[in-house]
Design a protein around this motif. Structure first.
Motif, PDB file in Angstrom:
ATOM      1  N   ILE A 158      62.123 -47.387 -56.997  1.00 30.41           N
ATOM      2  CA  ILE A 158      63.058 -46.853 -56.002  1.00 30.41           C
ATOM      3  C   ILE A 158      64.469 -47.266 -56.422  1.00 30.41           C
ATOM      4  CG2 ILE A 158      63.701 -46.782 -53.572  1.00 30.41           C
ATOM      5  CD1 ILE A 158      60.901 -45.673 -54.188  1.00 30.41           C
ATOM      6  N   HIS A 159      65.318 -46.297 -56.668  1.00 33.68           N
ATOM      7  CA  HIS A 159      66.657 -46.596 -57.175  1.00 33.68           C
ATOM      8  C   HIS A 159      67.673 -46.822 -56.054  1.00 33.68           C
ATOM      9  CE1 HIS A 159      65.414 -45.863 -61.304  1.00 33.68           C
ATOM     10  NE2 HIS A 159      64.851 -44.747 -60.893  1.00 33.68           N
ATOM     11  N   ASP A 160      67.369 -46.345 -54.860  1.00 31.03           N
ATOM     12  CA  ASP A 160      68.276 -46.532 -53.725  1.00 31.03           C
ATOM     13  C   ASP A 160      67.593 -47.472 -52.732  1.00 31.03           C
ATOM     14  OD1 ASP A 160      70.015 -46.449 -51.643  1.00 31.03           O
ATOM     15  OD2 ASP A 160      69.872 -44.288 -51.279  1.00 31.03           O
ATOM     16  N   LYS A 161      68.024 -48.725 -52.710  1.00 35.79           N
ATOM     17  CA  LYS A 161      67.387 -49.722 -51.842  1.00 35.79           C
ATOM     18  C   LYS A 161      67.654 -49.463 -50.361  1.00 35.79           C
ATOM     19  CE  LYS A 161      71.229 -52.950 -52.601  1.00 35.79           C
ATOM     20  NZ  LYS A 161      71.596 -54.229 -53.244  1.00 35.79           N
ATOM     21  N   TYR A 162      68.540 -48.522 -50.056  1.00 34.52           N
ATOM     22  CA  TYR A 162      68.787 -48.184 -48.665  1.00 34.52           C
ATOM     23  C   TYR A 162      67.938 -46.978 -48.224  1.00 34.52           C
ATOM     24  CZ  TYR A 162      72.653 -51.423 -49.114  1.00 34.52           C
ATOM     25  OH  TYR A 162      73.400 -52.560 -49.344  1.00 34.52           O
ATOM     26  N   ASN A 163      67.051 -46.549 -49.126  1.00 33.09           N
ATOM     27  CA  ASN A 163      66.163 -45.426 -48.821  1.00 33.09           C
ATOM     28  C   ASN A 163      64.720 -45.937 -48.710  1.00 33.09           C
ATOM     29  OD1 ASN A 163      65.454 -42.749 -48.373  1.00 33.09           O
ATOM     30  ND2 ASN A 163      65.139 -42.338 -50.546  1.00 33.09           N
ATOM     31  N   ILE A 164      64.537 -47.017 -47.966  1.00 29.53           N
ATOM     32  CA  ILE A 164      63.233 -47.658 -47.807  1.00 29.53           C
ATOM     33  C   ILE A 164      62.416 -46.938 -46.732  1.00 29.53           C
ATOM     34  CG2 ILE A 164      62.064 -49.768 -47.047  1.00 29.53           C
ATOM     35  CD1 ILE A 164      64.424 -51.346 -48.207  1.00 29.53           C
ATOM     36  N   ILE A 165      61.143 -46.736 -47.008  1.00 33.56           N
ATOM     37  CA  ILE A 165      60.219 -46.230 -45.999  1.00 33.56           C
ATOM     38  C   ILE A 165      59.621 -47.444 -45.306  1.00 33.56           C
ATOM     39  CG2 ILE A 165      58.181 -44.817 -45.543  1.00 33.56           C
ATOM     40  CD1 ILE A 165      58.696 -43.405 -48.205  1.00 33.56           C
ATOM     41  N   TRP A 166      60.096 -47.759 -44.138  1.00 36.13           N
ATOM     42  CA  TRP A 166      59.699 -48.982 -43.455  1.00 36.13           C
ATOM     43  C   TRP A 166      58.210 -48.966 -43.140  1.00 36.13           C
ATOM     44  CZ3 TRP A 166      63.279 -52.277 -44.273  1.00 36.13           C
ATOM     45  CH2 TRP A 166      64.626 -51.901 -44.256  1.00 36.13           C
ATOM     46  N   GLY A 167      57.562 -50.105 -43.374  1.00 39.41           N
ATOM     47  CA  GLY A 167      56.134 -50.237 -43.121  1.00 39.41           C
ATOM     48  C   GLY A 167      55.279 -50.074 -44.356  1.00 39.41           C
ATOM     49  N   GLU A 168      55.865 -49.560 -45.454  1.00 36.58           N
ATOM     50  CA  GLU A 168      55.121 -49.396 -46.702  1.00 36.58           C
ATOM     51  C   GLU A 168      55.152 -50.684 -47.524  1.00 36.58           C
ATOM     52  OE1 GLU A 168      53.276 -46.895 -47.636  1.00 36.58           O
ATOM     53  OE2 GLU A 168      53.759 -45.613 -45.920  1.00 36.58           O
ATOM     54  N   MET A 169      54.253 -50.751 -48.516  1.00 37.65           N
ATOM     55  CA  MET A 169      54.168 -51.919 -49.387  1.00 37.65           C
ATOM     56  C   MET A 169      55.060 -51.730 -50.605  1.00 37.65           C
ATOM     57  SD  MET A 169      50.851 -53.558 -51.359  1.00 37.65           S
ATOM     58  CE  MET A 169      49.780 -53.014 -50.032  1.00 37.65           C
ATOM     59  N   TYR A 170      55.823 -52.769 -50.938  1.00 35.60           N
ATOM     60  CA  TYR A 170      56.762 -52.697 -52.049  1.00 35.60           C
ATOM     61  C   TYR A 170      56.633 -53.926 -52.961  1.00 35.60           C
ATOM     62  CZ  TYR A 170      59.338 -48.881 -49.784  1.00 35.60           C
ATOM     63  OH  TYR A 170      59.708 -47.679 -49.228  1.00 35.60           O
ATOM     64  N   LEU A 171      57.030 -53.732 -54.199  1.00 39.01           N
ATOM     65  CA  LEU A 171      57.324 -54.833 -55.102  1.00 39.01           C
ATOM     66  C   LEU A 171      58.833 -55.025 -55.057  1.00 39.01           C
ATOM     67  CD1 LEU A 171      55.122 -53.692 -58.123  1.00 39.01           C
ATOM     68  CD2 LEU A 171      54.568 -55.497 -56.487  1.00 39.01           C
ATOM     69  N   ILE A 172      59.280 -56.259 -54.811  1.00 45.04           N
ATOM     70  CA  ILE A 172      60.703 -56.494 -54.598  1.00 45.04           C
ATOM     71  C   ILE A 172      61.169 -57.684 -55.431  1.00 45.04           C
ATOM     72  CG2 ILE A 172      62.514 -56.720 -52.862  1.00 45.04           C
ATOM     73  CD1 ILE A 172      59.156 -56.462 -51.415  1.00 45.04           C
ATOM     74  N   TYR A 173      62.256 -57.468 -56.170  1.00 42.39           N
ATOM     75  CA  TYR A 173      62.899 -58.546 -56.920  1.00 42.39           C
ATOM     76  C   TYR A 173      64.206 -58.886 -56.218  1.00 42.39           C
ATOM     77  CZ  TYR A 173      65.559 -60.801 -60.680  1.00 42.39           C
ATOM     78  OH  TYR A 173      66.340 -61.671 -61.411  1.00 42.39           O
ATOM     79  N   ILE A 174      64.361 -60.161 -55.857  1.00 40.73           N
ATOM     80  CA  ILE A 174      65.499 -60.602 -55.051  1.00 40.73           C
ATOM     81  C   ILE A 174      66.246 -61.735 -55.744  1.00 40.73           C
ATOM     82  CG2 ILE A 174      66.099 -61.842 -52.920  1.00 40.73           C
ATOM     83  CD1 ILE A 174      63.992 -60.303 -51.492  1.00 40.73           C
ATOM     84  N   VAL A 175      67.561 -61.702 -55.642  1.00 42.94           N
ATOM     85  CA  VAL A 175      68.399 -62.832 -56.034  1.00 42.94           C
ATOM     86  C   VAL A 175      69.203 -63.217 -54.802  1.00 42.94           C
ATOM     87  CG1 VAL A 175      70.226 -63.667 -57.527  1.00 42.94           C
ATOM     88  CG2 VAL A 175      68.541 -62.053 -58.424  1.00 42.94           C
TER      89      VAL A 175
END
Length: 231
Positions: A158-175
């Motif tokens: 997903i290239h736009d982090k503000y286009n999240i489908i809430w409730g779905e499962m994601y892999l997320i890299y955070i700093v």
């Protein structure tokens, strides 16, 4: 001689370079070069890709080294005609995706952004799989029993982090605050403006919140694979 060396002969014969050939058969950048250097075996999924996209190559020669490199002109014309007659468009189903080992690559961020340094360890083919950009092994038990450590998940970046489908499962890299985190979680919209809630499936793990701006790479989990035995 292994199949990868015969592939190199074919590439040279056709006057191509590794990068052009990889694009032609829809492999990740750098894969062929790496396999040639390692003199590594090619997986079934990669061999199928080659035969599907290089209609002039002789399957027996590619797999065993026997016979001529190229099909006869009659065989080639007949197969090309049959393929064009069927005229079946490529779909995103029956997708072959690269499988990554995060510990053996340049990192999560590079994998999600298709960095050439991120060399897959294998390619896997899953029938009826929607379009995915890659797959990797899950570590930890935060999504247990839905996912357990060692399972494989296939993802779509997903290239736009503000286009999240809430409730779905994601892999997320955070700093965040100088620390790096890599999660597999459900994402829920937080009551705090500009934040997201990271929810585990494992009831023993508490949910956490992070600012959306701390998300540096994001991928939607589309499928999972579990091995029940190792033999």
């Amino acid at each position: 001689m292994k199949a990868i060396q015969r592939v190199k002969q074919y590439i040279d014969f056709k006057g191509l370079n590794n990068s052009t050939f990889e694009k032609k058969i829809e492999l990740s950048n750098g894969y062929i070069g790496t396999q040639i250097k390692r003199n590594a075996d090619l997986g079934e999924g990669v061999l199928i890709k080659i035969l599907d996209n290089c209609l002039d190559i002789n399957p027996e020669w590619l797999l065993t080294g026997k016979g001529e490199m190229l099909k006869s002109s009659k065989e080639y014309k007949q197969e090309s005609f049959q393929k064009s007659k069927i005229d079946e468009p490529k779909t995103h189903y029956g997708n072959t995706v690269p499988l990554y080992d995060i510990e053996a690559t340049a990192g999560v961020f590079e994998v999600f952004n298709n960095n050439p340094q991120s060399i897959p360890i294998e390619h896997i083919t899953i029938p009826n799989l929607p379009k995915c950009d890659g797959a990797l092994y899950i570590r930890g038990d935060s999504m247990y029993p839905l996912l357990k450590s060692g399972d494989i998940v296939a993802f779509k970046t997903i290239h736009d982090k503000y286009n999240i489908i809430w409730g779905e499962m994601y892999l997320i890299y955070i700093v965040h605050n100088g620390d790096e985190y890599f999660f597999c979680k459900f994402l829920k919209k937080s009551s705090r403006e500009g934040y997201a809630e990271f929810i585990s499936h494992n009831q023993h793990h508490q949910s956490v919140e992070f600012p959306l701006d701390s998300i540096k790479a994001l991928a939607l989990v589309k499928a999972s694979i579990r091995f029940n035995t190792l033999y």
